[in-house]
Design an enzyme around this catalytic site. Sequence first.
Site, PDB file in Angstrom:
ATOM      1  N   SER A  89       1.051  -0.964  -0.216  1.00 11.47           N
ATOM      2  CA  SER A  89      -0.299   0.018   0.008  1.00 11.47           C
ATOM      3  C   SER A  89       0.733   1.322  -0.262  1.00 11.47           C
ATOM      4  O   SER A  89       0.532   2.140  -0.294  1.00 11.47           O
ATOM      5  CB  SER A  89      -0.884   0.209   1.462  1.00 11.47           C
ATOM      6  OG  SER A  89      -0.287  -0.219   2.120  1.00 11.47           O
ATOM      7  N   ASP A  98      -3.133   8.064   7.810  1.00 16.53           N
ATOM      8  CA  ASP A  98      -4.046   7.035   8.170  1.00 16.53           C
ATOM      9  C   ASP A  98      -3.184   6.648   8.851  1.00 16.53           C
ATOM     10  O   ASP A  98      -2.393   6.425   9.730  1.00 16.53           O
ATOM     11  CB  ASP A  98      -5.102   6.217   7.392  1.00 16.53           C
ATOM     12  CG  ASP A  98      -4.156   5.278   6.461  1.00 16.53           C
ATOM     13  OD1 ASP A  98      -2.809   5.147   6.725  1.00 16.53           O
ATOM     14  OD2 ASP A  98      -4.484   4.561   5.184  1.00 16.53           O
ATOM     15  N   HIS A 119      -0.296   4.771   7.004  1.00 18.85           N
ATOM     16  CA  HIS A 119       0.538   5.266   6.126  1.00 18.85           C
ATOM     17  C   HIS A 119       0.631   6.996   6.229  1.00 18.85           C
ATOM     18  O   HIS A 119       0.475   7.752   6.971  1.00 18.85           O
ATOM     19  CB  HIS A 119      -0.410   5.437   4.847  1.00 18.85           C
ATOM     20  CG  HIS A 119      -0.469   3.712   4.479  1.00 18.85           C
ATOM     21  ND1 HIS A 119      -1.709   3.319   5.272  1.00 18.85           N
ATOM     22  CD2 HIS A 119      -0.125   3.067   3.789  1.00 18.85           C
ATOM     23  CE1 HIS A 119      -2.468   2.487   4.365  1.00 18.85           C
ATOM     24  NE2 HIS A 119      -1.013   1.582   4.478  1.00 18.85           N
TER      25      HIS A 119
END
Length: 584
Positions: free
Chosen positions: A274, A548, A551
């Site tokens: 991610s 978040d 990240h």
Amino acid sequence: MTYIFNKSTTPELFIASLTDGIAVHLKNLYDLGARKFGILSIPPLGCCPIARSVSHGGCDDDTNKLASAFYTSFEFRLQNLSSTLEGFKYSLGNTYNMTMNIINNPRGFKNVTSACCGTEGPSGLSDCKEGVDLCPNRDDYLFWDAFHPSQKASILAAHVLVFSQDQNFVTPEAFITSSSSRPVSLTKWPNTFNVLRYSNQSKHIQLLRILKASISTNNFSIISQTYQIYMAMTLITQNPVLIVIYIAIIGVLTITKKGVASQTTGPIFIFGDSTVDVGTNNHIKNCSARADHPYYGIDYPGGVATGRFSNGLNSADGIVQLLGGYDLSPLPFLALVNDSSNFTGDILHGVNFASGGAGLLKETGEIFYGQVISMEEQIQQFATVQGNITASLGGSEAGLLLKDSMYIISVGSNDIMEYLFSHLVPPEVLIANLTAIYAIHLKNLYNLGARKFGILSIPEIGCCPMARSFTPTGDCSEEANNLAVASYASLESLLKNMSSTLEGFNDPFSVFKDVKSACCVDNTRKGFNNCSEGVDLCTNRDDYLFWDLFHPTQKAAILAAHELVSSEDPYLVTPINFGSLRKA
């Protein structure tokens, strides 16, 4: 074992006779055309359950001394055969040392003395057959029956024999090296991964031999030294305004090909999780690791939630912008496949294969997120791209283009995060497995034409908001950070060894007001909670290091990308920065 019961001659004569007999057999096989021999020595038979049952529960020393003496005699005989018979190659597995290592350090086994299958009675241990005692958890046992190892023990031994570089266990080289004309096949990957998951040899699981055996020494070189960038926690404690930015926490390894006959720069291909995903998971029906909804993308042009795990751009965008020729990361592979009107033309501009939730291990992400695209699958997708480029341009031109392309990889954090919830193996085994699998991935990309690798190592994930939420004081998780540091050290060690054969392979500080909390999070809940519309959202996103629970913010990602591409500080990127690598 037969000798133990009759002792028809002296131990010395028995060992000499046994060695001579096996040497004759090997010579006969050689005369029939055999050249590569993988040989397992005699294990410590005195410690098997049948021997213990007649030795009052302890190992039988006389039997073990014979096994040890045989190994010494046989090793000398093999050395002689190798020096006198042209083309004779061998790997001798020291199953005596392997077994004793487990018996003396039984990590991963709860019982190293008894048989799983068999009933102990007045006359000794019975055969394994229906109706006798059967242990409830067979993976807890070193021995299956009175003589033989369990499946788990056999797989562990096989892995050490094939891959170990420790001459206490296999000499003069691992089985895979003796059989170097047989590279690892893509179809064998799943079995390789399963073996790695069960390995209990923390320092001996390296795939260096595969790389050494099958890559030309004139093609490619790798850095001889790399560095881990650690978060400056003392600075955070003393002055929360200063922090080493998030992705500068990661050490960066850059690998470059020398002497490519091309004046142009090839496309960029991106792999990983991610941290560099730009929308792959939007196209996966059964995947819950998605960022295609508010408040993700709130600072992206037009406020669009593209699938990037960020408030705007991520590190993939920042890196390619600074390298030149790109405004944003190349499109996801699955997006290009779904709109295949100009697939061949689009892939010539690069492809992003990264998938949020993915890891080095094939199964990483499946429990928490359903379907994700593992590194193995990402490389298989790249094989499709490589095939199409070759078909379009022809073999020679495609080869030059792929060699001059850049391959950015950011992966490994999810493997560690999932491990923290399971602890299936000792931490040192996990790290060795991840390093070994990384080597497989690099080797397979190399075989597909890759030469320039920009590798981002695992950051100190114990300091991300998710990890902090599980500590009583809200501080960094020491266990998670220790694993991240160990993973870098293990990868560094592997790469140093590779540098001897693979030729040809380069702090910033910023102002953040909050380096601990997530900008987008439901503050009423602990642990897993998503950044979604309606949760708490910080008013000034540029004040935050983390977007978040996992990240970095767009600001942190862009700052990190700048250092990766432009920094001349070897503490951050070595041996050259991404910008220099791109031009190499």
